[in-house]
Design a protein around this motif. Structure first.
Motif, mmCIF file in Angstrom:
data_model
loop_
_atom_site.group_PDB
_atom_site.id
_atom_site.type_symbol
_atom_site.label_atom_id
_atom_site.label_comp_id
_atom_site.label_asym_id
_atom_site.label_seq_id
_atom_site.Cartn_x
_atom_site.Cartn_y
_atom_site.Cartn_z
ATOM 1 N N PHE A 26 0.832 -1.195 0.000
ATOM 2 C CA PHE A 26 0.000 0.000 0.000
ATOM 3 C C PHE A 26 0.870 1.249 0.000
ATOM 4 O O PHE A 26 1.749 1.402 0.862
ATOM 5 C CB PHE A 26 -0.842 0.076 1.281
ATOM 6 N N ASP A 27 0.594 2.153 -0.927
ATOM 7 C CA ASP A 27 1.055 3.529 -0.776
ATOM 8 C C ASP A 27 0.246 4.092 0.399
ATOM 9 O O ASP A 27 -0.816 3.556 0.734
ATOM 10 C CB ASP A 27 0.760 4.271 -2.091
ATOM 11 N N CYS A 28 0.718 5.138 1.052
ATOM 12 C CA CYS A 28 -0.015 5.627 2.238
ATOM 13 C C CYS A 28 -0.951 6.781 1.917
ATOM 14 O O CYS A 28 -2.171 6.601 1.876
ATOM 15 C CB CYS A 28 0.972 6.004 3.339
ATOM 16 N N ASP A 29 -0.389 7.981 1.678
ATOM 17 C CA ASP A 29 -1.275 9.133 1.500
ATOM 18 C C ASP A 29 -2.106 8.973 0.224
ATOM 19 O O ASP A 29 -1.575 8.670 -0.836
ATOM 20 C CB ASP A 29 -0.469 10.441 1.449
ATOM 21 N N GLY A 30 -3.424 9.142 0.359
ATOM 22 C CA GLY A 30 -4.320 8.989 -0.784
ATOM 23 C C GLY A 30 -4.854 7.573 -0.944
ATOM 24 O O GLY A 30 -5.716 7.331 -1.790
ATOM 25 N N GLY A 242 -1.917 2.150 -5.325
ATOM 26 C CA GLY A 242 -1.516 3.543 -5.164
ATOM 27 C C GLY A 242 -2.549 4.510 -5.700
ATOM 28 O O GLY A 242 -3.534 4.098 -6.316
ATOM 29 N N ASP A 243 -2.298 5.803 -5.445
ATOM 30 C CA ASP A 243 -3.237 6.827 -5.913
ATOM 31 C C ASP A 243 -2.607 7.734 -6.963
ATOM 32 O O ASP A 243 -3.279 8.621 -7.461
ATOM 33 C CB ASP A 243 -3.736 7.683 -4.739
ATOM 34 N N ARG A 244 -1.296 7.528 -7.246
ATOM 35 C CA ARG A 244 -0.643 8.446 -8.189
ATOM 36 C C ARG A 244 -0.018 7.620 -9.311
ATOM 37 O O ARG A 244 0.873 6.799 -9.065
ATOM 38 C CB ARG A 244 0.417 9.254 -7.452
ATOM 39 N N THR A 247 3.946 7.911 -9.913
ATOM 40 C CA THR A 247 4.862 7.350 -8.911
ATOM 41 C C THR A 247 4.489 5.909 -8.583
ATOM 42 O O THR A 247 5.260 5.001 -8.842
ATOM 43 C CB THR A 247 4.882 8.189 -7.608
ATOM 44 N N ASP A 248 3.297 5.687 -8.048
ATOM 45 C CA ASP A 248 2.926 4.364 -7.541
ATOM 46 C C ASP A 248 2.730 3.324 -8.644
ATOM 47 O O ASP A 248 3.201 2.194 -8.526
ATOM 48 C CB ASP A 248 1.619 4.452 -6.743
ATOM 49 N N ILE A 249 1.998 3.706 -9.672
ATOM 50 C CA ILE A 249 1.692 2.726 -10.727
ATOM 51 C C ILE A 249 2.956 2.451 -11.541
ATOM 52 O O ILE A 249 3.267 1.294 -11.852
ATOM 53 C CB ILE A 249 0.517 3.220 -11.605
#
Ligand code: PLP
Ligand code: CA
Length: 304
Positions: A26-30, A242-244, A247-249
């Protein structure tokens, strides 16, 4: 366009996907929280996955807190079963990189805050002590430390022209490493405000030095390598959420993980579809395999 990706999933489709994975990143923020507010249902989702015996990890580009401080934030927001070893922040991973990969022989000059300093201290990596008062000083009368062999740039709310100037001087030496905690351009804050991210400070230093920083955080693979080396995680059995997209994807794609965009943060469905429909081949790594409205949808998936 019929290419793969951006599949909006719910209910039994989510269940089938999770059943096929042993590890969830998990990414955190978002994703699990927004600032100081947990995404509703997220603590229950994390507990559920852990009860099912999955390996759960948290991968954040936020370098402002040391890991022990994250443990407190997790419990304050209702995540009661998260331990420090499951948290991989860009500050922690930067310290690991300096100690174990670069094996830097000398001190690190830091542009950054407490999170970065504390992780370096815990890892036993020497650094130039943070200066208490640099405001108003001139470039000529600020001393340089001859033992500096690396510059590390992260989010720094006390960023000054003098810090930039010093970092610039250190990086004239081609043997001095140039590292960035993360490349994030900006972050959403409460009330529609934004804050400039570490990437914006790194960009200033890249321009001034005509060098490129080595990025530790997402989308670079290094944070996954940290997790894999400590827990033996198999990419094929892992899902990155992720939400971004940038970066995340991209991080998930770079590491060979299946990816899921959740719509509780920065990137929205139209951007994901824009990348999917784009002809540029370098855009396909921004396209998530799956999309959910929120990770809380994992809870319903169990009931169906
Ligand atoms: N860095 C800073 C300073 C932030 O405030 C944030 C988000 O709030 C991030 C990075 C991004 O964190 P994450 O990777 O958990 O989305
Ligand atoms: Ca995020």
């Amino acid at each position: 366009v019929s290419s793969k990706g951006c599949q909006k999933i719910r209910g039994s489709q989510i269940r089938d996907l999770l059943d096929a994975k042993r590890y969830v990143l998990f990414d955190c923020d978002g994703v699990i929280w927004n600032g100081e507010t947990a995404v509703p249902g997220a603590p229950e989702v994390v507990s559920l996955l852990k009860q099912q015996g999955k390996g759960v990890f948290f991968v954040t580009n936020n370098c402002t807190r040391p890991r022990e401080n994250y443990v407190q934030k997790f419990s304050r927001l209702g995540f009661n079963d998260v331990v420090q070893e499951e948290i991989f922040s860009s500050a922690y991973c930067s310290a690991v990189y300096l100690r174990d990969v670069a094996k830097v022989q000398g001190k690190v000059f830091v542009i950054g805050g407490n999170g970065v300093y504390k992780e370096l201290r815990d890892a036993g990596v020497p650094f130039v002590e943070e200066e208490t008062d640099v405001a108003g000083g001139s470039i000529y009368d600020c001393p340089l430390d001859s033992e500096v062999r690396a510059v590390l740039v992260g989010y720094d709310e006390k960023f000054t022209f003098l810090k930039l100037a010093k970092a610039c001087c250190y990086l004239r030496n081609a043997e001095c490493l140039f590292l960035a905690t993360d490349p994030d351009p900006w972050h959403p804050l409460r009330g529609g405000r934004v804050t400039p991210g570490s990437g914006s400070l790194t960009a200033a230093l890249e321009t001034a030095t005509e060098r490129k920083a080595t990025v530790i955080g997402k989308p670079s693979r290094f944070m996954f390598e940290c997790i894999a080396s400590q827990f033996g995680v198999d990419p094929a059995q892992s899902l990155m959420i992720g939400d971004r997209l940038e970066t995340d994807i991209l991080f998930g794609a770079n590491c060979g993980l299946d990816t899921m965009l959740t719509l509780t943060g920065v990137s929205q469905m139209d951007e994901a579809e824009g990348y999917k429909d784009s002809d540029a081949p370098d855009k396909k790594d921004f396209v998530p395999d799956y999309v959910v409205d929120t990770i809380a949808d994992f809870l319903q998936a169990q009931g169906e």
